[in-house]
Design an enzyme around this catalytic site. Structure first.
Site, short mmCIF file in Angstrom:
data_model
loop_
_atom_site.label_atom_id
_atom_site.label_comp_id
_atom_site.label_asym_id
_atom_site.label_seq_id
_atom_site.Cartn_x
_atom_site.Cartn_y
_atom_site.Cartn_z
N GLY A 104 -83.28 21.22 -79.65
CA GLY A 104 -84.52 21.76 -79.12
C GLY A 104 -84.88 23.07 -79.78
N CYS A 105 -85.66 23.86 -79.10
CA CYS A 105 -86.09 25.16 -79.63
C CYS A 105 -84.88 25.98 -80.05
CB CYS A 105 -86.89 25.90 -78.57
SG CYS A 105 -87.30 27.59 -79.03
#
Length: 234
Positions: free
Chosen positions: A56-57
């Site tokens: 993810g981020c």
């Protein structure tokens, strides 16, 4: 994460919703207790090893590993695509092959690969979400391990199989293993983002709870002072 103006607006909406429904940031992100790997490298004579993890981020993944004992560097960047497309503006399109990733350099005498992977699957992200993580959607947010050695790839595969067989998660792990991929550091403004912007709504809602989970679930691995790119360099 999406482009910054949309990210901030969206995160403000999420924060307002959480307050409306009485949720805390810790309730918005929850870690899972999972067994340690049955196969792991014991304390090794080498003083440095590197693995690249995507979940993810990269703000949150970097922030978690910067607080892990034995980690000497954690740099946000891109892996899985070509050098020419290794920039934030291009990667956000989801068409470059890159994933937002973090290059983790660690001291194998102080922390094993197995311990790093246990944190990765338990606290750093949800490995059952396909091509997304929380509000962020696209192949650039996929769950991926980029091993730098064959041994790392072998241990990662064995651990995924172990967790799936133990039904450690309510769904099958979708984490891919992509060896022989070059890592490209991200732009300077993405480095140490969690430390520099602890009150940014997205960080409060999605990333700080991951660090709290690390501290709660892995107290012996926790370090209060993060190892920052501003000190280690890229």
């Amino acid at each position: 994460m999406p482009r910054l103006p949309f990210l901030i607006a969206g995160a403000l909406v999420l924060a307002a919703a959480a307050l409306h429904f009485g949720l805390t940031p810790s309730a918005a992100e929850s870690a899972r207790v999972i067994p340690p790997p049955t196969q792991d490298d014991s304390a090794a004579p080498e003083t440095s090893a590197t693995i690249v993890l995507a979940g993810g981020c990269f703000w949150g993944v970097q922030g978690v590993y910067q607080h892990v004992q034995g980690v000497t560097s954690a740099v946000s960047g891109y892996a899985g695509g070509a050098k020419e497309t290794a920039s934030y503006d291009k990667v956000t399109s989801g068409r470059t092959g890159h994933a937002e990733a973090v290059r983790i350099v660690y001291d194998p005498r102080k922390v094993t690969l197995g311990q790093l992977l246990q944190i990765y699957f338990s606290a750093a992200h949800d490995p059952t979400q396909l091509n997304r993580q929380g509000p962020d959607v696209g192949t650039q947010y996929r769950s991926t391990i980029f091993p730098t050695t064959e041994r790392q790839a072998t241990l990662a595969k064995a651990y995924i199989l172990q967790l799936d067989q133990a039904k450690a998660f309510p769904a099958k792990i979708v984490t891919t293993i992509e060896p022989a991929q070059t890592f490209y550091p991200a732009e300077a403004y993405h480095q140490d983002y969690m430390t520099l912007h602890p009150r940014q709504p997205y960080i409060v809602m999605h990333d700080l709870p991951k660090v709290e989970s690390l501290k709660r679930l892995f107290p012996t691995s926790w370090r209060a002072d993060p190892v920052l790119v501003s000190k280690t360099g890229m």
